[in-house]
Motif scaffolding. Structure first.
Motif, PDB file in Angstrom:
ATOM      1  N   ASN A  48      -5.124  39.250  29.233  1.00  0.00           N
ATOM      2  CA  ASN A  48      -3.799  39.361  28.622  1.00  0.00           C
ATOM      3  C   ASN A  48      -3.352  40.806  28.458  1.00  0.00           C
ATOM      4  O   ASN A  48      -2.260  41.047  27.928  1.00  0.00           O
ATOM      5  CB  ASN A  48      -3.794  38.672  27.253  1.00  0.00           C
ATOM      6  CG  ASN A  48      -3.997  37.171  27.370  1.00  0.00           C
ATOM      7  OD1 ASN A  48      -3.621  36.551  28.370  1.00  0.00           O
ATOM      8  ND2 ASN A  48      -4.599  36.563  26.351  1.00  0.00           N
ATOM      9  N   ALA A  49      -4.185  41.753  28.859  1.00  0.00           N
ATOM     10  CA  ALA A  49      -3.828  43.162  28.705  1.00  0.00           C
ATOM     11  C   ALA A  49      -2.718  43.546  29.676  1.00  0.00           C
ATOM     12  O   ALA A  49      -2.512  42.902  30.711  1.00  0.00           O
ATOM     13  CB  ALA A  49      -5.059  44.036  28.928  1.00  0.00           C
ATOM     14  N   ASN A  50      -2.054  44.622  29.336  1.00  0.00           N
ATOM     15  CA  ASN A  50      -0.957  45.122  30.179  1.00  0.00           C
ATOM     16  C   ASN A  50      -1.534  45.988  31.305  1.00  0.00           C
ATOM     17  O   ASN A  50      -1.314  47.200  31.374  1.00  0.00           O
ATOM     18  CB  ASN A  50       0.031  45.916  29.328  1.00  0.00           C
ATOM     19  CG  ASN A  50       1.278  46.293  30.109  1.00  0.00           C
ATOM     20  OD1 ASN A  50       1.578  45.698  31.147  1.00  0.00           O
ATOM     21  ND2 ASN A  50       1.997  47.298  29.624  1.00  0.00           N
ATOM     22  N   ILE A  51      -2.308  45.336  32.172  1.00  0.00           N
ATOM     23  CA  ILE A  51      -2.970  46.015  33.285  1.00  0.00           C
ATOM     24  C   ILE A  51      -2.634  45.283  34.567  1.00  0.00           C
ATOM     25  O   ILE A  51      -2.760  44.050  34.636  1.00  0.00           O
ATOM     26  CB  ILE A  51      -4.499  46.054  33.083  1.00  0.00           C
ATOM     27  CG1 ILE A  51      -4.859  46.803  31.802  1.00  0.00           C
ATOM     28  CG2 ILE A  51      -5.189  46.708  34.281  1.00  0.00           C
ATOM     29  CD1 ILE A  51      -6.340  46.779  31.471  1.00  0.00           C
ATOM     30  N   ASN A  52      -2.241  46.027  35.568  1.00  0.00           N
ATOM     31  CA  ASN A  52      -1.890  45.445  36.863  1.00  0.00           C
ATOM     32  C   ASN A  52      -3.155  45.401  37.732  1.00  0.00           C
ATOM     33  O   ASN A  52      -3.444  46.336  38.472  1.00  0.00           O
ATOM     34  CB  ASN A  52      -0.790  46.268  37.534  1.00  0.00           C
ATOM     35  CG  ASN A  52      -0.273  45.604  38.803  1.00  0.00           C
ATOM     36  OD1 ASN A  52      -0.694  44.500  39.164  1.00  0.00           O
ATOM     37  ND2 ASN A  52       0.642  46.269  39.480  1.00  0.00           N
TER      38      ASN A  52
END
Length: 309
Positions: A48-52
């Motif tokens: 769910n982290a904001n990592i692509n």
């Protein structure tokens, strides 16, 4: 007289078979459930982290990243060679009966093991403040021109590693029985030849395992060379992240490359240790390839029809 009748002996009753009831270890199940729950929570947090995550495979083979991985491997190998050679010299000096050479080697080990690697790198990078000019008689130049990021990283990592390698080599030399040295001297061998032909080959069994660990550690310690602007893996990953704005993604890319490099050299360390252990044990442990072949043979034998399992 009363006739006596021979009675057959009563059949013996076999004892009741003992049934071993294993003790239930409820704590193991609870601990396993807790560990699985923690791993699931960590996985959910990263998902769910904001990592692509989609761009990570693309940057693994990026030219800039590959260049950084090559420089990391290059500086690690050279620094390890420098540390190993100087470590052997320091170990011999430390064990020498000459009090001057022994004291110098002890002070070297004390100083370089007692100060952080990052500080040593920064000192070498700014050594021009102490020696503005390098004058060797046949060569003279400004120290700022001589002390490049590569040379600062090599000296900082290599000289620091020499302090640790000297203790490893010294422990390996002391593990060889003194009778080996006395026998060599009785045969007319010099001290240097005894060390090179008799002592060091036997000491390698003790020296190799920690040396492999030191090299794997060197691969990771080389990341500190970014502080002196050397283009190793972390430095190149930071350069890419400054233009792509994918900071955390580049850290994942660098971590994958470090894991790949350390895994490859860990396998090499295993086979090197196995080679030098040949004289110390009769039965060497099977290699991973031999263990895999054995498991495949067992699987094929059980999978054949008509074989009782």
């Amino acid at each position: 007289m009363t006739d006596t009748v021979d009675k057959a002996p009563a059949p013996s009753v076999p004892p009741e078979q003992i049934k071993a009831i294993p003790v239930r270890h409820y704590g193991r199940w609870v601990a396993g459930a807790v560990v699985i729950a923690i791993l699931v929570l960590i996985g959910i947090a990263f998902s769910n982290a904001n990592i692509n995550y989609g761009i990570i495979p693309d940057y693994l083979t990026d030219g800039t990243i590959l260049s950084g991985a090559w420089h990391t491997l290059y500086i690690s190998v050279l620094a390890m060679v420098l540390g190993l050679v100087l470590g052997v010299i320091l170990a011999v000096m430390r064990m020498s009966s000459n009090p001057v050479t022994s004291a110098v080697a002890y002070f070297y080990v004390w100083f370089f093991r007692g100060t952080p690697v990052l500080v040593q790198l920064l000192i070498w990078y700014n050594i021009a403040l102490v020696f503005p000019t390098l004058n060797l008689g046949f060569y003279k130049d400004e120290m700022n021109q001589v002390m490049t990021p590569f040379l600062a990283a090599l000296l900082g990592l290599g000289l620091n590693e020499a302090a640790y390698m000297s203790e490893i080599v010294r422990a390996g030399i002391q593990s060889v029985d003194e009778g080996q040295t006395e026998a060599s001297h009785a045969l007319g061998m010099t001290q240097a030849k005894t060390l090179r032909r008799v002592v060091l080959p036997q000491a390698m069994r003790v020296i190799v395992p920690p040396t492999g660990n030191e090299f794997i550690n060197m691969l990771k310690t080389s990341s500190l060379a970014y502080a002196v602007q050397f283009n190793e893996l972390i430095k190149r990953s930071t350069d890419v992240s400054s233009t792509s704005l994918a900071v955390v993604e580049m850290y994942f890319v660098a971590s994958i490359w470090y894991l790949a490099l350390t895994s490859v050299f860990s396998v090499g360390q295993y086979y090197l240790e196995r080679r030098y252990a040949r004289g110390s044990t009769r039965n060497l442990p099977p290699t991973p390839l031999q263990r895999l072949k054995k498991n495949l043979r067992l699987f094929n034998s059980f999978s054949r029809p008509g074989v009782t399992r």
